[in-house]
Design a protein around this motif. Structure first.
Motif, PDB file in Angstrom:
ATOM      1  N   GLU A  62       0.854  -1.174   0.000  1.00 14.22           N
ATOM      2  CA  GLU A  62       0.000   0.000   0.000  1.00 14.22           C
ATOM      3  C   GLU A  62       0.891   1.224   0.000  1.00 14.22           C
ATOM      4  O   GLU A  62       2.052   1.172   0.403  1.00 14.22           O
ATOM      5  CB  GLU A  62      -0.907   0.017   1.249  1.00 14.22           C
ATOM      6  CG  GLU A  62      -1.867  -1.159   1.329  1.00 14.22           C
ATOM      7  CD  GLU A  62      -2.879  -1.168   0.203  1.00 14.22           C
ATOM      8  OE1 GLU A  62      -3.148  -0.078  -0.352  1.00 14.22           O
ATOM      9  OE2 GLU A  62      -3.403  -2.243  -0.129  1.00 14.22           O
ATOM     10  N   ALA A  63       0.345   2.363  -0.450  1.00 13.84           N
ATOM     11  CA  ALA A  63       1.159   3.575  -0.571  1.00 13.84           C
ATOM     12  C   ALA A  63       1.834   3.935   0.753  1.00 13.84           C
ATOM     13  O   ALA A  63       2.980   4.349   0.783  1.00 13.84           O
ATOM     14  CB  ALA A  63       0.294   4.725  -1.068  1.00 13.84           C
ATOM     15  N   LYS A  64       1.113   3.776   1.867  1.00 16.64           N
ATOM     16  CA  LYS A  64       1.688   4.176   3.145  1.00 16.64           C
ATOM     17  C   LYS A  64       2.829   3.253   3.570  1.00 16.64           C
ATOM     18  O   LYS A  64       3.594   3.590   4.474  1.00 16.64           O
ATOM     19  CB  LYS A  64       0.598   4.167   4.224  1.00 16.64           C
ATOM     20  CG  LYS A  64      -0.033   2.797   4.462  1.00 16.64           C
ATOM     21  CD  LYS A  64      -1.151   2.892   5.485  1.00 16.64           C
ATOM     22  CE  LYS A  64      -1.805   1.524   5.710  1.00 16.64           C
ATOM     23  NZ  LYS A  64      -2.918   1.606   6.671  1.00 16.64           N
ATOM     24  N   GLY A  65       2.944   2.088   2.914  1.00 18.65           N
ATOM     25  CA  GLY A  65       3.990   1.151   3.270  1.00 18.65           C
ATOM     26  C   GLY A  65       5.140   1.108   2.292  1.00 18.65           C
ATOM     27  O   GLY A  65       5.941   0.184   2.339  1.00 18.65           O
ATOM     28  N   LEU A  66       5.222   2.080   1.378  1.00 16.44           N
ATOM     29  CA  LEU A  66       6.300   2.074   0.396  1.00 16.44           C
ATOM     30  C   LEU A  66       7.652   2.240   1.076  1.00 16.44           C
ATOM     31  O   LEU A  66       7.791   3.033   2.003  1.00 16.44           O
ATOM     32  CB  LEU A  66       6.090   3.211  -0.621  1.00 16.44           C
ATOM     33  CG  LEU A  66       4.895   3.068  -1.565  1.00 16.44           C
ATOM     34  CD1 LEU A  66       4.727   4.329  -2.404  1.00 16.44           C
ATOM     35  CD2 LEU A  66       5.058   1.861  -2.476  1.00 16.44           C
ATOM     36  N   PRO A  67       8.659   1.506   0.611  1.00 22.65           N
ATOM     37  CA  PRO A  67       9.996   1.638   1.213  1.00 22.65           C
ATOM     38  C   PRO A  67      10.586   3.012   0.938  1.00 22.65           C
ATOM     39  O   PRO A  67      10.269   3.651  -0.074  1.00 22.65           O
ATOM     40  CB  PRO A  67      10.805   0.541   0.517  1.00 22.65           C
ATOM     41  CG  PRO A  67      10.103   0.318  -0.778  1.00 22.65           C
ATOM     42  CD  PRO A  67       8.637   0.530  -0.487  1.00 22.65           C
ATOM     43  N   ALA A  78      13.584  11.717  -2.839  1.00 24.25           N
ATOM     44  CA  ALA A  78      12.205  11.873  -2.371  1.00 24.25           C
ATOM     45  C   ALA A  78      11.513  10.523  -2.192  1.00 24.25           C
ATOM     46  O   ALA A  78      11.875   9.538  -2.851  1.00 24.25           O
ATOM     47  CB  ALA A  78      11.429  12.732  -3.360  1.00 24.25           C
ATOM     48  N   PRO A  79      10.509  10.474  -1.312  1.00 23.01           N
ATOM     49  CA  PRO A  79       9.730   9.248  -1.132  1.00 23.01           C
ATOM     50  C   PRO A  79       9.048   8.849  -2.442  1.00 23.01           C
ATOM     51  O   PRO A  79       8.722   9.705  -3.278  1.00 23.01           O
ATOM     52  CB  PRO A  79       8.686   9.642  -0.070  1.00 23.01           C
ATOM     53  CG  PRO A  79       9.245  10.841   0.602  1.00 23.01           C
ATOM     54  CD  PRO A  79      10.060  11.567  -0.418  1.00 23.01           C
ATOM     55  N   LEU A  80       8.807   7.566  -2.616  1.00 22.73           N
ATOM     56  CA  LEU A  80       8.206   7.082  -3.854  1.00 22.73           C
ATOM     57  C   LEU A  80       6.837   7.704  -4.114  1.00 22.73           C
ATOM     58  O   LEU A  80       6.494   8.017  -5.256  1.00 22.73           O
ATOM     59  CB  LEU A  80       8.081   5.559  -3.813  1.00 22.73           C
ATOM     60  CG  LEU A  80       9.388   4.766  -3.772  1.00 22.73           C
ATOM     61  CD1 LEU A  80       9.097   3.267  -3.791  1.00 22.73           C
ATOM     62  CD2 LEU A  80      10.300   5.143  -4.925  1.00 22.73           C
ATOM     63  N   LEU A 114       8.400  -0.409  -8.174  1.00 19.78           N
ATOM     64  CA  LEU A 114       9.434   0.319  -7.444  1.00 19.78           C
ATOM     65  C   LEU A 114       9.494  -0.149  -5.991  1.00 19.78           C
ATOM     66  O   LEU A 114      10.579  -0.275  -5.412  1.00 19.78           O
ATOM     67  CB  LEU A 114       9.158   1.826  -7.506  1.00 19.78           C
ATOM     68  CG  LEU A 114       9.541   2.531  -8.809  1.00 19.78           C
ATOM     69  CD1 LEU A 114       8.956   3.935  -8.847  1.00 19.78           C
ATOM     70  CD2 LEU A 114      11.062   2.580  -8.972  1.00 19.78           C
ATOM     71  N   ALA A 115       8.325  -0.391  -5.416  1.00 20.34           N
ATOM     72  CA  ALA A 115       8.288  -0.867  -4.033  1.00 20.34           C
ATOM     73  C   ALA A 115       9.000  -2.206  -3.900  1.00 20.34           C
ATOM     74  O   ALA A 115       9.741  -2.448  -2.942  1.00 20.34           O
ATOM     75  CB  ALA A 115       6.839  -0.988  -3.568  1.00 20.34           C
ATOM     76  N   GLU A 116       8.786  -3.075  -4.885  1.00 19.42           N
ATOM     77  CA  GLU A 116       9.446  -4.392  -4.844  1.00 19.42           C
ATOM     78  C   GLU A 116      10.949  -4.245  -5.073  1.00 19.42           C
ATOM     79  O   GLU A 116      11.757  -4.906  -4.414  1.00 19.42           O
ATOM     80  CB  GLU A 116       8.839  -5.307  -5.901  1.00 19.42           C
ATOM     81  CG  GLU A 116       9.385  -6.721  -5.848  1.00 19.42           C
ATOM     82  CD  GLU A 116       8.671  -7.672  -6.789  1.00 19.42           C
ATOM     83  OE1 GLU A 116       9.206  -8.767  -7.033  1.00 19.42           O
ATOM     84  OE2 GLU A 116       7.589  -7.322  -7.291  1.00 19.42           O
ATOM     85  N   LEU A 117      11.340  -3.375  -5.998  1.00 18.47           N
ATOM     86  CA  LEU A 117      12.759  -3.199  -6.321  1.00 18.47           C
ATOM     87  C   LEU A 117      13.546  -2.589  -5.161  1.00 18.47           C
ATOM     88  O   LEU A 117      14.689  -2.975  -4.895  1.00 18.47           O
ATOM     89  CB  LEU A 117      12.897  -2.306  -7.559  1.00 18.47           C
ATOM     90  CG  LEU A 117      12.520  -2.938  -8.895  1.00 18.47           C
ATOM     91  CD1 LEU A 117      12.370  -1.871  -9.969  1.00 18.47           C
ATOM     92  CD2 LEU A 117      13.566  -3.974  -9.317  1.00 18.47           C
TER      93      LEU A 117
END
Length: 323
Positions: free
Chosen positions: A202-207, A292-294, A318-321
């Motif tokens: 989820e967006a709030k959990g992006l690395p 910057a954050p994703l 991008l989150a997975e990478l």
């Protein structure tokens, strides 16, 4: 080594041969696809696609293939559509090709529609990942292309996405797909694949990207073949290249380092970066970044606009990478 110093050329004569499943999906087979028992449509789609690709001509005087000439896999992000498409590619007899819808439109732009249709008509099977339903112009060009090639007997399997927010509400893209391809709709069987995104992001959990010093330290310690580019310079470089060339930027590279991610104010730049991310992801490369954050990369208006599916896919990848 910098990506911005690379200007790869494309050989049209060999372009078709290069359209194969990307390294990330080399192990994607029907045997390694494990349907979620909570969603029976996954097992059903697997068996129907496997039967379709194993079809052989019937009849003596005028042999014809049984069943539909095309298969359309309809479902949300991360439910295994690409896995199944690649699995079908491995089992299909050649000549054949596997590419994304974006790559198809870029290839047709480079070759011209008639020449592209002539070249692709020599195939027996064509597998198109992520058929884009959000750009009527490209969809109509692809429809004309499919009409020209399927009239020559080409068999086509393709996938598309339903936005995550619409899952479970019955709002799949099958009707929109049928509308876009109009007269070709009768040639396609639609297989719905329900399920949850296996990435569970989820967006709030992006690395979070690294800090600048951390990125540079990791870069200098990394012994693998790698590139380091400033994000604004990369965007400028992508503007100067035809998108079909992006896949060739990474020859001999294992890790891509990007300095200074920042919001992308221009939609054309944003779409180019989405295609860039697709190539990094599909090639199985590693991506490291600072800045910057994703969730700040793509403005809110983009992520809820006409190309929302592209940006959703890019953020998921991008989150997975970076995770």
């Amino acid at each position: 080594m910098r990506l911005t110093e690379r200007y790869p050329e494309v050989n049209l004569e060999k372009l078709l041969e290069s359209f194969v499943p990307p390294p990330r999906f080399q192990g994607a087979t029907f045997a390694t696809y494990h349907p979620d028992p909570r969603y029976p449509s996954q097992a059903l789609a697997k068996e129907r696609l496997r039967s379709w690709v194993r079809d052989r001509p019937r009849g003596l005087l005028r042999p014809r293939m049984p069943g539909p000439q095309g298969i359309y896999l309809d479902g949300g992000f991360g439910v295994g559509k690409t896995h199944l498409l690649v699995a079908a590619y491995w089992e299909a007899p050649g000549p054949k090709a596997f590419l994304t819808f974006e790559e198809l439109t870029y290839a047709l732009g480079l070759m011209g529609l008639k020449e592209g249709a002539r070249r692709f008509s020599g195939l027996r099977y064509l597998f198109i990942d992520e058929f884009e339903l959000d750009d009527p112009g490209n969809a109509q060009m692809a429809t004309h292309f499919l009409a020209l090639t399927m009239d020559k007997g080409l068999r086509v399997a393709t996938t598309s996405n339903t936005p995550p927010g619409a899952l479970g509400e019955g709002r799949f893209n099958a009707d929109q797909f049928r509308h876009q391809i109009q007269g070709l709709a009768r040639r396609f069987a639609v297989e719905r694949i329900e399920g949850e995104d296996y990435r569970h992001r989820e967006a709030k959990g992006l690395p979070r990207p690294w800090g600048e010093e951390e990125l540079l330290r990791r870069f200098h310690e990394d012994p693998r073949p790698k590139t380091l580019d400033a994000f604004p310079e990369l965007l400028a470089h992508l503007r100067a290249l035809h998108p079909i060339r992006y896949r060739y930027l990474f020859v001999g590279v294992e890790v891509v380092y990007l300095r200074g991610l920042e919001p992308i104010p221009d939609q054309n730049d944003a779409l180019r970066f989405v295609h860039f991310v697709d190539q990094v992801y599909n090639l199985g490369l590693e991506l490291k970044a600072s800045g910057a954050p994703l969730e700040a990369l793509f403005p809110e208006t983009y992520r809820h606009g006409a190309f929302a599916k592209k940006y959703g896919r890019a953020l998921s990848r991008l989150a997975e990478l970076l995770g």
